[in-house]
Write an enzyme that holds these catalytic residues in place. Sequence first.
Site, PDB file in Angstrom:
ATOM      1  N   THR A 128       2.394  -8.039   8.827  1.00 35.95           N
ATOM      2  CA  THR A 128       1.303  -8.620   8.033  1.00 35.95           C
ATOM      3  C   THR A 128       1.447 -10.129   7.786  1.00 35.95           C
ATOM      4  O   THR A 128       0.626 -10.701   7.076  1.00 35.95           O
ATOM      5  CB  THR A 128       1.194  -7.910   6.662  1.00 35.95           C
ATOM      6  N   TRP A 133      -7.512  -9.013   1.682  1.00 36.31           N
ATOM      7  CA  TRP A 133      -6.872  -9.745   0.578  1.00 36.31           C
ATOM      8  C   TRP A 133      -6.132  -8.778  -0.368  1.00 36.31           C
ATOM      9  O   TRP A 133      -6.350  -8.768  -1.580  1.00 36.31           O
ATOM     10  CB  TRP A 133      -7.916 -10.543  -0.198  1.00 36.31           C
ATOM     11  N   TYR A 173      -2.728 -12.202  14.711  1.00 42.33           N
ATOM     12  CA  TYR A 173      -2.619 -11.031  13.825  1.00 42.33           C
ATOM     13  C   TYR A 173      -3.897 -10.186  13.921  1.00 42.33           C
ATOM     14  O   TYR A 173      -3.835  -8.969  14.112  1.00 42.33           O
ATOM     15  CB  TYR A 173      -2.385 -11.504  12.379  1.00 42.33           C
ATOM     16  N   LYS A 192      -4.347  -6.298  15.297  1.00 46.60           N
ATOM     17  CA  LYS A 192      -4.918  -5.228  14.466  1.00 46.60           C
ATOM     18  C   LYS A 192      -6.115  -4.596  15.187  1.00 46.60           C
ATOM     19  O   LYS A 192      -6.312  -3.376  15.126  1.00 46.60           O
ATOM     20  CB  LYS A 192      -5.328  -5.760  13.095  1.00 46.60           C
ATOM     21  N   ASP A 203      12.831   2.504  12.090  1.00 43.33           N
ATOM     22  CA  ASP A 203      12.464   1.146  12.526  1.00 43.33           C
ATOM     23  C   ASP A 203      11.406   1.251  13.628  1.00 43.33           C
ATOM     24  O   ASP A 203      11.671   1.769  14.710  1.00 43.33           O
ATOM     25  CB  ASP A 203      13.720   0.424  13.033  1.00 43.33           C
ATOM     26  N   LEU A 262       0.833  -1.207   0.000  1.00 42.77           N
ATOM     27  CA  LEU A 262       0.000   0.000   0.000  1.00 42.77           C
ATOM     28  C   LEU A 262       0.870   1.260   0.000  1.00 42.77           C
ATOM     29  O   LEU A 262       0.607   2.213  -0.750  1.00 42.77           O
ATOM     30  CB  LEU A 262      -0.925  -0.029   1.226  1.00 42.77           C
TER      31      LEU A 262
HETATM   32  N1  LIG Z   1      -1.700  -7.772   2.930  1.00 42.45           N
HETATM   33  C1  LIG Z   1      -2.979  -8.056   3.087  1.00 42.45           C
HETATM   34  O1  LIG Z   1      -3.517  -9.014   2.521  1.00 42.45           O
HETATM   35  C2  LIG Z   1      -3.834  -7.194   3.996  1.00 42.45           C
HETATM   36  C3  LIG Z   1      -5.166  -7.571   4.186  1.00 42.45           C
HETATM   37  C4  LIG Z   1      -5.961  -6.769   5.009  1.00 42.45           C
HETATM   38  C5  LIG Z   1      -5.428  -5.652   5.630  1.00 42.45           C
HETATM   39  N2  LIG Z   1      -4.113  -5.343   5.443  1.00 42.45           N
HETATM   40  C6  LIG Z   1      -3.577  -4.152   6.127  1.00 42.45           C
HETATM   41  O2  LIG Z   1      -3.275  -3.182   5.140  1.00 42.45           O
HETATM   42  C7  LIG Z   1      -2.123  -2.431   5.558  1.00 42.45           C
HETATM   43  C8  LIG Z   1      -1.080  -2.430   4.453  1.00 42.45           C
HETATM   44  O3  LIG Z   1      -0.720  -3.781   4.201  1.00 42.45           O
HETATM   45  P1  LIG Z   1       0.399  -4.178   3.121  1.00 42.45           P
HETATM   46  O4  LIG Z   1      -0.037  -5.446   2.487  1.00 42.45           O
HETATM   47  O5  LIG Z   1       0.745  -2.993   2.305  1.00 42.45           O
HETATM   48  O6  LIG Z   1       1.585  -4.527   4.099  1.00 42.45           O
HETATM   49  P2  LIG Z   1       3.094  -4.908   3.700  1.00 42.45           P
HETATM   50  O7  LIG Z   1       3.250  -4.983   2.229  1.00 42.45           O
HETATM   51  O8  LIG Z   1       3.472  -6.078   4.547  1.00 42.45           O
HETATM   52  O9  LIG Z   1       3.867  -3.616   4.190  1.00 42.45           O
HETATM   53  C9  LIG Z   1       4.045  -3.349   5.538  1.00 42.45           C
HETATM   54  C10 LIG Z   1       5.115  -2.322   5.635  1.00 42.45           C
HETATM   55  O10 LIG Z   1       5.485  -2.213   7.020  1.00 42.45           O
HETATM   56  C11 LIG Z   1       6.890  -2.164   7.071  1.00 42.45           C
HETATM   57  N3  LIG Z   1       7.467  -2.630   8.311  1.00 42.45           N
HETATM   58  C12 LIG Z   1       7.501  -3.890   8.796  1.00 42.45           C
HETATM   59  N4  LIG Z   1       8.215  -3.919   9.918  1.00 42.45           N
HETATM   60  C13 LIG Z   1       8.653  -2.649  10.131  1.00 42.45           C
HETATM   61  C14 LIG Z   1       9.435  -2.041  11.123  1.00 42.45           C
HETATM   62  N5  LIG Z   1       9.957  -2.739  12.143  1.00 42.45           N
HETATM   63  N6  LIG Z   1       9.682  -0.722  11.032  1.00 42.45           N
HETATM   64  C15 LIG Z   1       9.198   0.007  10.009  1.00 42.45           C
HETATM   65  N7  LIG Z   1       8.445  -0.506   9.037  1.00 42.45           N
HETATM   66  C16 LIG Z   1       8.172  -1.826   9.106  1.00 42.45           C
HETATM   67  C17 LIG Z   1       7.327  -3.106   5.970  1.00 42.45           C
HETATM   68  O11 LIG Z   1       8.691  -2.866   5.678  1.00 42.45           O
HETATM   69  P3  LIG Z   1       9.550  -4.008   4.946  1.00 42.45           P
HETATM   70  O12 LIG Z   1       8.927  -4.135   3.587  1.00 42.45           O
HETATM   71  O13 LIG Z   1      10.920  -3.442   4.920  1.00 42.45           O
HETATM   72  O14 LIG Z   1       9.385  -5.234   5.799  1.00 42.45           O
HETATM   73  C18 LIG Z   1       6.389  -2.688   4.876  1.00 42.45           C
HETATM   74  O15 LIG Z   1       6.850  -1.559   4.201  1.00 42.45           O
HETATM   75  C19 LIG Z   1      -1.664  -3.059   6.875  1.00 42.45           C
HETATM   76  O16 LIG Z   1      -2.195  -2.333   7.930  1.00 42.45           O
HETATM   77  C20 LIG Z   1      -2.285  -4.435   6.859  1.00 42.45           C
HETATM   78  O17 LIG Z   1      -2.508  -4.924   8.162  1.00 42.45           O
HETATM   79  C21 LIG Z   1      -3.301  -6.074   4.624  1.00 42.45           C
END
Ligand SMILES: NC(=O)c1ccc[n+]([C@@H]2O[C@H](COP(=O)([O-])OP(=O)(O)OC[C@H]3O[C@@H](n4cnc5c(N)ncnc54)[C@H](OP(=O)(O)O)[C@@H]3O)[C@@H](O)[C@H]2O)c1
Length: 289
Positions: free
Chosen positions: A64, A152, A127, A131, A38, A13
């Site tokens: 995630t 998703w 998880y 959240k 971090d 995102l």
């Molecule tokens: N993915 C799904 O299917 C899904 C579904 C429903 C809701 N959501 C929600 O939607 C939102 C966006 O999800 P997404 O899929 O874009 O997540 P994502 O691709 O996993 O991205 C999460 C981000 O958080 C960063 N992060 C992780 N650990 C960190 C740390 N210690 N310090 C700083 N940054 C850190 C990651 O960095 P790195 O890349 O360097 O690890 C990444 O940039 C989240 O709130 C998630 O819970 C996601």
Amino acid sequence: MKQILVTGAHGQLGSEFQSLAARFTDYHFQFTDIDTLDLSRPQNLEKFLKNRQFDIILNCAAYTAVDKAEDDRDLASALNADVPAVLADYCETNDALLIHFSTDYVFDGRDYRPYREDDRPNPVSFYGKTKLDGENAILFSLRRSVIIRTSWLYSSYGNNFVKTILRLGQEKQEIRVVSDQLGSPTCAADLAGAVIHLLPVFLSFQDHQIYHYSNEGVCSWYDFAMAVAEAASLPVSILPVSSGEFPTRATRPFYSVLDKSRIKALGIAIPYWRHSLLKTLDLILRKDS
Ligand SMILES: NC(=O)c1ccc[n+]([C@@H]2O[C@H](COP(=O)([O-])OP(=O)(O)OC[C@H]3O[C@@H](n4cnc5c(N)ncnc54)[C@H](OP(=O)(O)O)[C@@H]3O)[C@@H](O)[C@H]2O)c1
């Protein structure tokens, strides 16, 4: 000019916000990710925020990995519950708007009807629990916020189900995908576009608002995998299996379709999941070629 902080900028995102940012010159974006900030120690965030003035925070950072979260509990809680709490304190003190992303996995999925924003959450995974803790921390300590639950999520950036099917579809002759968990895929580019479009509306709010956003339509993970395989002409057989035949570390809801009436009432049109999937696949396949 409104100052916007985007956390998790290298995630799915966050990357979509980065690719949109240049087109929205009314806003100045600052992007952070683990390499610049971090968040595993929320004190780092407090230090970073001190003496900085943001009008809006888009919190895209999260832990995630749904299965890993069952064992990596401290880190999952730090990112999904403690970080939103620190952001909420900052926003309360600085009159900033916090836009936070949450998940369909806050619901238990036993109702077999689309979940509305005011339905009672009851997460069935750690998880999902973290959240929900993050949502509650925001509702508790802040007067004004927007929480958007999505489901998703996939993108041409980062790792996701679509890319996994594309990879496995090249490596294997046969893959098994669960067909009894139903939900709605969300193209992260559609979600980011909707949020940017709605920023002026969100900025006018004086209280908490929760919204649900996914693409239109409903499918199982099996249907989703089949759509990827067919569109990409993958030479693989995909077999539908039950959740019982495909045990995972974390339990997932059987039905986590989100009711999107509230966000649609703000005047946005949401694309059908298959249309957005084709657009994203095109991007992924072009990047790979
Ligand atoms: N993915 C799904 O299917 C899904 C579904 C429903 C809701 N959501 C929600 O939607 C939102 C966006 O999800 P997404 O899929 O874009 O997540 P994502 O691709 O996993 O991205 C999460 C981000 O958080 C960063 N992060 C992780 N650990 C960190 C740390 N210690 N310090 C700083 N940054 C850190 C990651 O960095 P790195 O890349 O360097 O690890 C990444 O940039 C989240 O709130 C998630 O819970 C996601």
